[in-house]
Design a protein around this motif. Sequence first.
Motif, PDB file in Angstrom:
ATOM      1  N   THR A  89       1.037  -1.152   0.091  1.00 56.22           N
ATOM      2  CA  THR A  89       0.041  -0.091  -0.139  1.00 56.22           C
ATOM      3  C   THR A  89       0.853   1.199   0.002  1.00 56.22           C
ATOM      4  O   THR A  89       1.856   1.557   0.890  1.00 56.22           O
ATOM      5  CB  THR A  89      -0.814   0.088   1.124  1.00 56.22           C
ATOM      6  OG1 THR A  89      -1.612  -1.092   1.415  1.00 56.22           O
ATOM      7  CG2 THR A  89      -1.826   1.152   1.139  1.00 56.22           C
ATOM      8  N   GLU A  91       1.402   5.712  -0.970  1.00 57.22           N
ATOM      9  CA  GLU A  91       0.773   6.905  -1.552  1.00 57.22           C
ATOM     10  C   GLU A  91       1.962   7.656  -2.588  1.00 57.22           C
ATOM     11  O   GLU A  91       3.127   7.573  -2.160  1.00 57.22           O
ATOM     12  CB  GLU A  91       0.642   7.834  -0.424  1.00 57.22           C
ATOM     13  CG  GLU A  91      -0.172   9.322  -1.088  1.00 57.22           C
ATOM     14  CD  GLU A  91      -0.685  10.115   0.279  1.00 57.22           C
ATOM     15  OE1 GLU A  91      -1.196  10.936   0.095  1.00 57.22           O
ATOM     16  OE2 GLU A  91      -0.448   9.732   1.436  1.00 57.22           O
ATOM     17  N   MET A 103      -1.863  10.234  -4.811  1.00 56.80           N
ATOM     18  CA  MET A 103      -3.010   8.855  -5.194  1.00 56.80           C
ATOM     19  C   MET A 103      -2.441   7.621  -4.060  1.00 56.80           C
ATOM     20  O   MET A 103      -1.247   7.292  -3.956  1.00 56.80           O
ATOM     21  CB  MET A 103      -3.046   8.462  -6.373  1.00 56.80           C
ATOM     22  CG  MET A 103      -1.630   7.779  -6.981  1.00 56.80           C
ATOM     23  SD  MET A 103      -1.851   6.842  -8.361  1.00 56.80           S
ATOM     24  CE  MET A 103      -2.429   5.469  -7.787  1.00 56.80           C
ATOM     25  N   LYS A 104      -3.299   7.157  -3.347  1.00 62.55           N
ATOM     26  CA  LYS A 104      -2.977   5.857  -2.792  1.00 62.55           C
ATOM     27  C   LYS A 104      -3.681   4.883  -3.366  1.00 62.55           C
ATOM     28  O   LYS A 104      -4.518   4.688  -4.100  1.00 62.55           O
ATOM     29  CB  LYS A 104      -3.810   6.006  -1.355  1.00 62.55           C
ATOM     30  CG  LYS A 104      -3.266   7.185  -0.476  1.00 62.55           C
ATOM     31  CD  LYS A 104      -3.929   7.062   0.893  1.00 62.55           C
ATOM     32  CE  LYS A 104      -3.401   8.465   1.729  1.00 62.55           C
ATOM     33  NZ  LYS A 104      -4.139   8.281   3.029  1.00 62.55           N
ATOM     34  N   GLU A 105      -2.740   3.641  -3.274  1.00 63.11           N
ATOM     35  CA  GLU A 105      -3.173   2.381  -4.049  1.00 63.11           C
ATOM     36  C   GLU A 105      -2.580   1.221  -3.027  1.00 63.11           C
ATOM     37  O   GLU A 105      -1.539   1.089  -2.545  1.00 63.11           O
ATOM     38  CB  GLU A 105      -2.602   2.387  -5.329  1.00 63.11           C
ATOM     39  CG  GLU A 105      -3.252   0.968  -5.999  1.00 63.11           C
ATOM     40  CD  GLU A 105      -2.565   1.019  -7.363  1.00 63.11           C
ATOM     41  OE1 GLU A 105      -3.136   1.575  -8.299  1.00 63.11           O
ATOM     42  OE2 GLU A 105      -1.678  -0.162  -7.710  1.00 63.11           O
ATOM     43  N   SER A 107      -1.673  -2.324  -3.886  1.00 60.63           N
ATOM     44  CA  SER A 107      -1.240  -3.220  -5.095  1.00 60.63           C
ATOM     45  C   SER A 107      -0.864  -4.635  -4.661  1.00 60.63           C
ATOM     46  O   SER A 107      -0.233  -4.850  -3.829  1.00 60.63           O
ATOM     47  CB  SER A 107       0.068  -2.401  -5.709  1.00 60.63           C
ATOM     48  OG  SER A 107      -0.030  -1.199  -6.213  1.00 60.63           O
ATOM     49  N   THR A 122      -6.127  -1.347  -6.009  1.00 62.70           N
ATOM     50  CA  THR A 122      -7.640  -0.819  -5.687  1.00 62.70           C
ATOM     51  C   THR A 122      -7.064   0.363  -4.998  1.00 62.70           C
ATOM     52  O   THR A 122      -6.275   0.623  -4.192  1.00 62.70           O
ATOM     53  CB  THR A 122      -8.043  -1.769  -4.735  1.00 62.70           C
ATOM     54  OG1 THR A 122      -7.391  -2.069  -3.497  1.00 62.70           O
ATOM     55  CG2 THR A 122      -8.889  -3.051  -5.500  1.00 62.70           C
ATOM     56  N   PRO A 123      -7.936   1.378  -5.123  1.00 63.91           N
ATOM     57  CA  PRO A 123      -7.601   2.846  -4.605  1.00 63.91           C
ATOM     58  C   PRO A 123      -7.745   2.640  -3.029  1.00 63.91           C
ATOM     59  O   PRO A 123      -8.412   1.984  -2.507  1.00 63.91           O
ATOM     60  CB  PRO A 123      -8.661   3.599  -5.127  1.00 63.91           C
ATOM     61  CG  PRO A 123      -9.114   3.057  -6.300  1.00 63.91           C
ATOM     62  CD  PRO A 123      -8.988   1.618  -6.138  1.00 63.91           C
TER      63      PRO A 123
END
Length: 124
Positions: A89, A91, A103-105, A107, A122-123
């Motif tokens: 995860t 940013e 943006m945060k994800e 992965s 996913t965000p």
Amino acid sequence: MRCPCTSGDTYEACCGPLLAGDAAAPTAERLMRSRFTAFATGDAAYLLRSWHPSTRPNELEVDAETRWTRLDILAKEAGGPFDTAGVVTFEAFYREDGVRASMKERSRFVREDRTWLYVDGTPG
């Protein structure tokens, strides 16, 4: 030159060898960092090479107007050198049209034949 992935290492000692194909990422986090660097340097070919075939698009264009400035790793689940899957995860901070944003994800990665690959994100 410091590596764009903000590891603190030089590009040549960090993501440079991965993007050049001279080394493989030993962990899911290192692959995440190298993929951020690929976005920051506009290396769409590396992004496609490091993407799992089951979810990889046929082509990818990196937006030259977006300037990626910093990567913060927020959390890791597995993804070590002996794992077969991992989650990172992060940013990612960027500047576009003079505006700062991030943006945060979360992965997902898999390791196949000793190679880490990005599956999807996913965000969040």
